[in-house]
Design an enzyme around this catalytic site. Structure first.
Site, PDB file in Angstrom:
ATOM      1  N   ARG A 258       0.735  -1.109   0.039  1.00 40.32           N
ATOM      2  CA  ARG A 258       0.004   0.051  -0.079  1.00 40.32           C
ATOM      3  C   ARG A 258       0.670   1.171   0.002  1.00 40.32           C
ATOM      4  O   ARG A 258       0.514   2.183  -0.666  1.00 40.32           O
ATOM      5  CB  ARG A 258      -1.081  -0.123   1.115  1.00 40.32           C
ATOM      6  CG  ARG A 258      -1.853   1.299   1.309  1.00 40.32           C
ATOM      7  CD  ARG A 258      -2.465   1.790   0.049  1.00 40.32           C
ATOM      8  NE  ARG A 258      -3.095   0.564  -0.836  1.00 40.32           N
ATOM      9  CZ  ARG A 258      -3.420   0.694  -1.942  1.00 40.32           C
ATOM     10  NH1 ARG A 258      -3.015   1.887  -2.778  1.00 40.32           N
ATOM     11  NH2 ARG A 258      -4.167  -0.089  -2.551  1.00 40.32           N
TER      12      ARG A 258
ATOM     13  N   LYS B 216       1.228  25.369  -2.540  1.00 43.53           N
ATOM     14  CA  LYS B 216       0.017  24.496  -2.254  1.00 43.53           C
ATOM     15  C   LYS B 216       0.510  23.226  -2.670  1.00 43.53           C
ATOM     16  O   LYS B 216       0.008  22.842  -3.505  1.00 43.53           O
ATOM     17  CB  LYS B 216      -1.299  25.290  -2.957  1.00 43.53           C
ATOM     18  CG  LYS B 216      -1.625  26.691  -2.550  1.00 43.53           C
ATOM     19  CD  LYS B 216      -2.537  27.149  -3.340  1.00 43.53           C
ATOM     20  CE  LYS B 216      -2.969  28.672  -2.888  1.00 43.53           C
ATOM     21  NZ  LYS B 216      -4.383  29.201  -3.741  1.00 43.53           N
TER      22      LYS B 216
ATOM     23  N   LYS C 127       3.335  39.764  -1.469  1.00 40.03           N
ATOM     24  CA  LYS C 127       1.736  39.388  -1.908  1.00 40.03           C
ATOM     25  C   LYS C 127       1.092  40.661  -1.432  1.00 40.03           C
ATOM     26  O   LYS C 127       1.624  41.502  -0.720  1.00 40.03           O
ATOM     27  CB  LYS C 127       1.425  38.281  -1.484  1.00 40.03           C
ATOM     28  CG  LYS C 127       1.948  36.871  -1.986  1.00 40.03           C
ATOM     29  CD  LYS C 127       1.576  35.771  -1.564  1.00 40.03           C
ATOM     30  CE  LYS C 127       0.341  35.302  -2.118  1.00 40.03           C
ATOM     31  NZ  LYS C 127       0.230  35.176  -3.505  1.00 40.03           N
TER      32      LYS C 127
ATOM     33  N   GLU D  12       3.334  40.817  -6.502  1.00 36.58           N
ATOM     34  CA  GLU D  12       2.047  40.362  -6.756  1.00 36.58           C
ATOM     35  C   GLU D  12       1.468  41.742  -7.003  1.00 36.58           C
ATOM     36  O   GLU D  12       1.272  42.672  -6.161  1.00 36.58           O
ATOM     37  CB  GLU D  12       1.378  39.645  -5.741  1.00 36.58           C
ATOM     38  CG  GLU D  12      -0.095  39.277  -6.263  1.00 36.58           C
ATOM     39  CD  GLU D  12      -0.752  38.409  -5.182  1.00 36.58           C
ATOM     40  OE1 GLU D  12      -0.452  37.195  -4.999  1.00 36.58           O
ATOM     41  OE2 GLU D  12      -1.610  38.966  -4.452  1.00 36.58           O
TER      42      GLU D  12
ATOM     43  N   ASP E  83      -2.013  38.991 -10.851  1.00 40.43           N
ATOM     44  CA  ASP E  83      -3.135  38.201 -10.397  1.00 40.43           C
ATOM     45  C   ASP E  83      -4.326  38.062 -10.822  1.00 40.43           C
ATOM     46  O   ASP E  83      -5.014  39.336 -10.851  1.00 40.43           O
ATOM     47  CB  ASP E  83      -3.124  38.594  -8.743  1.00 40.43           C
ATOM     48  CG  ASP E  83      -3.915  37.574  -7.823  1.00 40.43           C
ATOM     49  OD1 ASP E  83      -3.757  36.443  -8.148  1.00 40.43           O
ATOM     50  OD2 ASP E  83      -4.726  37.885  -6.855  1.00 40.43           O
TER      51      ASP E  83
END
Length: 302
Positions: free
Chosen positions: A107, A142, A174, A204, A225
């Protein structure tokens, strides 16, 4: 079978640590009690890993390591390599040896292989959509906690590129950084004063006016963005004008600021985004939304 990109490598120590941790999680406090109860210690078996759909291979060494760590006597014969394209029915590997170890490692070996093949395969679909442009599809931060290096490895096997690995290898300013620090250009200047000469700086922006302000500070990359194709094309034109570059020289000029598009990126939208002339297209989809590749392990000789 042919590779779809230059093949990256994973350090052996990284592979072993990841697999060992996964095996300890699975074996728990008492080991594989099902196998211990039903399989005699002296039984041997041979099994094959088979692909059940088209895909791109990633994670062969993790699968091999799972069997080796459970029982070093097990023989793992890889019949494909990471980066290979595979079709349904392709035998990826043949595994033989003590049946207990083979079943106990199954597995964990499949989990790594199915997930990483899934990431590589999904990335390849994005990359194929923009192969006629100069744009590159990039992953983001992410990722599944603990699996970032593996997922970014799979992205490269699928024909994608890596964004920064973490908070420490590049500066990405950001919207929240800008809100607290007081402005786009001032944030870029502060970052330039803080970091070393080898650290790239990206900022950004959420509109073309912010982009114009960012250009005055000459960041290495501007992240555009959630902008549609028409706005992205305008951003490319603004960048070319800022650097006084004719269209024919724009793509190859190393001095100019690179442009990255992000937001609303999927297999259906990425082609139109790439055709605007941006350099990079970042998306979390290729790691966070990649379906696993269907791979099975079947005992062929018991």
């Amino acid at each position: 079978m042919t590779p779809i990109a230059l093949r990256p490598e994973l350090p052996a120590l990284m592979v072993e640590d990841q697999v060992r941790s996964a095996l300890l999680e699975d074996l728990g406090r008492a080991g594989d009690i099902t196998t211990y109860a039903t399989i005699a210690p002296d039984r041997t078996a041979t099994a094959e890993m088979n692909a059940r759909e088209n895909g791109v291979v990633a994670g062969v060494e993790l699968a091999r390591t799972a069997f080796r760590l459970v029982d070093p006597v097990i023989r793992f014969e890889a019949l494909v390599a990471d980066g290979d394209r595979i079709a349904p029915g392709t035998v990826l590997a043949r595994i033989s040896g003590p049946a207990r170890g083979l079943l106990s490692a199954e597995r964990v070996a499949l989990n790594f292989l199915m997930h990483l093949c899934g990431v590589a395969t999904y990335t390849s679909k994005f990359a194929a959509e923009i192969a006629h442009t100069k744009a590159k599809v990039c992953c983001t931060r992410k990722t599944i906690p603990g699996l970032r290096a593996l997922e970014k490895y799979a992205v490269r096997l699928g024909g994608g590129s890596n964004h920064r690995y973490g908070l420490d290898d590049a500066i990405l300013i950001k919207d929240n950084h800008i809100a607290v620090s007081g402005g786009v250009a001032s944030a870029v200047h502060a970052a330039r004063a803080y970091c070393g000469h080898l650290v790239k700086i990206e900022v950004e922006v959420d509109g073309l006016e912010q982009m114009r302000e960012a250009l005055t500070a000459s960041p290495d990359v501007i992240l555009l963005d959630n902008m549609g194709p028409d706005t992205l094309r305008e951003a490319v034109a603004i960048n070319a004008a800022h650097w006084q570059l004719p269209a024919a020289a724009y793509a190859a000029d190393p001095r100019r600021t690179k442009l990255e598009a992000s937001g609303n990126v999927n297999v259906q939208t990425i082609r139109a985004i790439a055709e605007t002339g941006v350099d990079y297209i970042s998306t979390s989809k290729i790691t966070m939304a990649a379906p696993t590749l269907d791979i099975g392990l079947d005992v062929v000789i018991g």
